[in-house]
Design an enzyme around this catalytic site. Structure first.
Site, short mmCIF file in Angstrom:
data_model
loop_
_atom_site.label_atom_id
_atom_site.label_comp_id
_atom_site.label_asym_id
_atom_site.label_seq_id
_atom_site.Cartn_x
_atom_site.Cartn_y
_atom_site.Cartn_z
N HIS A 469 0.84 -1.20 0.00
CA HIS A 469 0.00 0.00 0.00
C HIS A 469 0.88 1.26 0.00
O HIS A 469 0.74 2.14 -0.85
CB HIS A 469 -0.91 -0.02 1.24
CG HIS A 469 -1.80 1.17 1.36
ND1 HIS A 469 -3.12 1.15 1.00
CD2 HIS A 469 -1.57 2.43 1.81
CE1 HIS A 469 -3.66 2.35 1.21
NE2 HIS A 469 -2.73 3.15 1.71
N GLU A 470 1.80 1.32 0.96
CA GLU A 470 2.66 2.52 1.05
C GLU A 470 3.58 2.62 -0.17
O GLU A 470 3.89 3.71 -0.63
CB GLU A 470 3.47 2.50 2.36
CG GLU A 470 2.63 2.51 3.63
CD GLU A 470 1.55 3.59 3.66
OE1 GLU A 470 1.73 4.64 3.01
OE2 GLU A 470 0.52 3.37 4.31
N HIS A 473 1.76 4.34 -2.94
CA HIS A 473 1.85 5.80 -2.78
C HIS A 473 3.23 6.28 -3.26
O HIS A 473 3.35 7.31 -3.92
CB HIS A 473 1.72 6.19 -1.30
CG HIS A 473 0.32 6.24 -0.79
ND1 HIS A 473 -0.69 6.93 -1.43
CD2 HIS A 473 -0.25 5.73 0.34
CE1 HIS A 473 -1.81 6.82 -0.72
NE2 HIS A 473 -1.57 6.10 0.35
N HIS A 476 3.59 6.65 -6.90
CA HIS A 476 2.88 7.85 -7.34
C HIS A 476 3.80 9.07 -7.20
O HIS A 476 3.82 9.96 -8.05
CB HIS A 476 1.62 8.02 -6.46
CG HIS A 476 0.56 8.88 -7.05
ND1 HIS A 476 -0.59 9.19 -6.36
CD2 HIS A 476 0.45 9.51 -8.24
CE1 HIS A 476 -1.36 9.96 -7.13
NE2 HIS A 476 -0.75 10.17 -8.26
#
Length: 678
Positions: A469-470, A473, A476
């Protein structure tokens, strides 16, 4: 006078932050100078004798304050990941200064005049889409923050902002202090019955590190979660759950009830001052959801779909606990424990069975390999970059042509000066100036189980998805490719920002991806396929209850921010009412969620907690596209990279999403994945 390294141009490799050379005492003078220099840059824009243009006003404004941004990102990242009393004291001092400086910009009439002049001539300017977005964003940053107010109202706004910045910091400090304060020392080994060996060993090591005899359990997740999931001793689980659930709710010096009421009230007053009905109306104007009504109907629609499943799951769990141990009333401290036992019974799957296949180093390598297969990124660990703690890992990220994409920091283990949870952040954002594409410095911070004397760091499956998940990010942030810093990377609408993080979690459930990294830490054996099947089968286990929990947090957030909170005097009573429709477990009088709900009272999620669910709709729909074409399909991955990951906030998120997907997202994909509809 001594040179202050924070105010010099960094001469380190890749201009990374020179952590080891920064003294805590450097921060305050650096902030003061940074603010002074940023003000001078603003003055230069205002005093420019030429007529306002996009370049000399809007663009100049976006590139101003670079030094101050850099100092702020270093300081506030340390305040989250490696803080101490001195840093916290400085944070209390500089937060009002920064809030005042922010107001000095947005409430500056002369500056606003120039911005407005450019904005009003927008039709004649032949701007690119990105430039148009920046112009809109800059104009709104003034109009939405008081530029059109009268002088007395501007002053009132300044006071509110100053007060809010202090209250939010205090809120976070109290939560951290409460987390650090609680220790449960167990001296009788029988009280650890049910706890896995690794968790016992970690508890023993923690006690030794504090020169105590026995086993130490704390509220840090790697200590708390295994105990709540596996410890047979119900009374001790209760003690731990009450300590966790009552953080900053003890009517003492670390109590947050008053802070919650003040923050909610000040946010409401601020919104009113700016002409908005509530704080939620103000916030949501700049989100995909647009209005509180839309958010509430979105959450209630999901609630309607999830509630029957959640109630059925809860009844099954109650019956199971009664059968197993004669438990008459299932309490919150029973939830994780019996859910794990029921999961083992239904799927014959135990988190402990999976952990040997998820050695931290292998999972990191797996995330890197997947990023390479999808987006052509290459990660190389380098040891020449300065770091703020010895646990931090540092990497250089290149593209297929060997060009630098990003510098990447990863910080995985809990420690005293680090807040709980997991997050992604950046030390330097990407932008293009004078033809030079300045690459970003991105970081992820987690709290995973540390290696012990006998075992490496082995992750639970939940920790594996957290890392992905991190890392989503982080991608991105890393793949950002925009001209302007304020539109770069994760600078997107808040209910869009979770798409890259949540979509990447999907790879953790796919055989093709797991085979790349899920290998037994002792034998090197690839995770057996029946375990992969069980992971997939059990992925929707208690999905109804999970969805209800997320919805309840979203509704609690809206209850604080989508109405006038001034009549609320009792935090607990208000919360209890907000949870009414989503409550499954009996209420625990000693517990209160709001007083430690850092996401909405300290972080940036006020009126935005719903966005986790909103982004899940996007991510389920997006991943369905990958599955249709193949999870490593280069064409789909490139479309995702070019239309979502690299574009930042340069265009409306729905426009970007449709360009990637060819259509608007459909909620059915999420409900189907969650097993809530067939």
């Amino acid at each position: 006078m001594n040179k202050n390294i924070l105010t010099e141009k960094f001469t380190t490799a890749f201009q990374t932050a020179p952590f080891s050379k920064i003294a805590t005492t450097d921060f305050l003078p650096a902030f003061i100078l940074g603010i002074k220099n940023a003000k001078a840059e603003i003055d230069a824009i205002i005093d420019n004798p030429e007529a306002p243009t996009f370049e000399n006003t809007i663009e100049a404004l976006d590139f101003s304050g670079e030094q101050l941004d850099r100092i702020s990102s270093i300081f506030f990242n340390l305040n989250s990941a490696e803080t101490n009393e001195d840093i916290q004291k400085i944070a209390q001092e500089v937060s009002p200064l920064l809030s005042e400086f922010g107001n000095d910009i947005t409430l500056n009439q002369d500056l606003f005049k120039r911005v407005k002049a450019v904005y009003n001539s927008k039709a004649d300017l032949k701007l690119t889409t990105e430039q148009e977005t920046l112009l809109d964003k800059k104009y709104k940053s003034f109009s939405r923050n008081g530029a059109n107010l009268t002088e007395d109202k501007k002053q009132a706004l300044r006071e509110i902002d100053k007060e809010l910045s202090k209250l939010k910091l205090k809120f976070g400090e109290n939560v951290l202090a409460e987390t650090n304060k609680f220790e449960m020392l167990i001296t009788n080994e029988a009280d650890l019955a049910g706890l896995p060996e690794g968790a016992k060993e970690a508890a023993k090591q923690l006690a030794e590190s504090k020169e105590k005899e026995g086993w130490l359990i704390t509220l840090d997740y790697p200590s708390y979660i295994p105990f709540m999931t596996y410890a047979d001793n119900r009374e001790l689980r209760k003690e731990l759950a009450l300590a966790s659930g009552s953080k900053a709710f003890h009517n003492d010096a670390l109590d947050n009830q008053d802070n919650v009421l003040q923050i909610a009230t000040l946010r409401f007053k601020r919104a009113n001052l700016l002409g908005y009905k509530t704080h939620a109306h103000f916030v949501l104007e700049e989100r995909m959801a647009k209005t509180p009504e839309k958010v509430e109907s979105f959450l209630n629609e999901l609630l309607e779909k999830a509630k029957p499943a959640a109630q059925e799951e809860f009844t099954n769990l109650e019956n199971f606990a009664k059968e197993q141990d004669g438990i008459d009333t299932l309490q919150k401290w029973d939830s994780g424990y019996y859910a794990e036992k029921l999961k083992q019974k239904l799927f014959n799957l135990d988190d402990e069975q999976l952990k040997p296949y998820f050695k931290l180093e292998n999972v990191i390598e797996g995330a890197f390999t997947i990023a390479n297969k999808l987006f052509g990124l290459q990660f190389e660990e380098i040891h020449t970059i300065d770091k703020y703690h010895e646990d931090v890992l540092t990497y250089k990220v290149n593209d297929e042509n060997g060009e630098l994409v990003s510098i990447f920091y990863a910080d995985f283990f809990p420690r005293k000066g680090k807040r709980n949870g997991a997050w992604m952040t950046s030390y330097k954002s990407q932008s293009i100036k004078n033809g030079v594409n300045d690459r970003p410095h991105v970081s992820i911070v987690c709290n995973f189980t540390k290696p012990t004397n006998t075992k490496p760091s082995l992750l639970t499956f939940n920790e594996v998805t957290t890392l992905f998940h991190e890392f989503g990010h982080a991608l991105h942030g890393m793949l950002a490719n925009t001209t302007y810093p304020s539109l770069s990377g994760t600078s997107v609408f808040w209910d869009f920002v979770e798409l890259p993080s949540q979509v990447l979690e999907n790879w953790c459930f796919e055989k093709e991806a797991l085979e790349l990294f899920a290998k037994h830490y002792e034998t090197g054996e690839v995770i057996p396929m029946e375990l992969v099947e069980k992971i997939k089968e059990s992925a929707t286990f208690h999905e109804g209850m999970q969805t209800m929990r997320q919805i309840s947090f979203g509704l609690l957030d809206m209850s604080w921010h989508a109405q006038d909170p001034s009549a609320i005097t009792n935090v607990k009573a208000h919360e209890k009412e907000a949870f009414g429709d989503t409550q499954l477990f009996p209420d625990v009088a000693e517990n209160c969620m709001s007083t430690a709900f850092s996401h909405i009272f300290q972080g940036g999620y006020s009126s935005g907690y719903y966005s986790y669910k909103w982004a899940e709709v996007l991510d389920a729909d997006a991943f369905e596209y990958f599955k249709e074409e193949g999870i490593f399909n280069k064409t789909v991955a490139t479309k995702f990279k070019e239309n979502v990951l690299s574009k930042g906030g340069t265009e409306n998120p729905m426009t970007l999403y449709k360009r990637f997907r060819g259509q608007e997202p459909k909620p059915e994909a999420l409900l189907k994945r969650a097993g809530l509809i067939k």
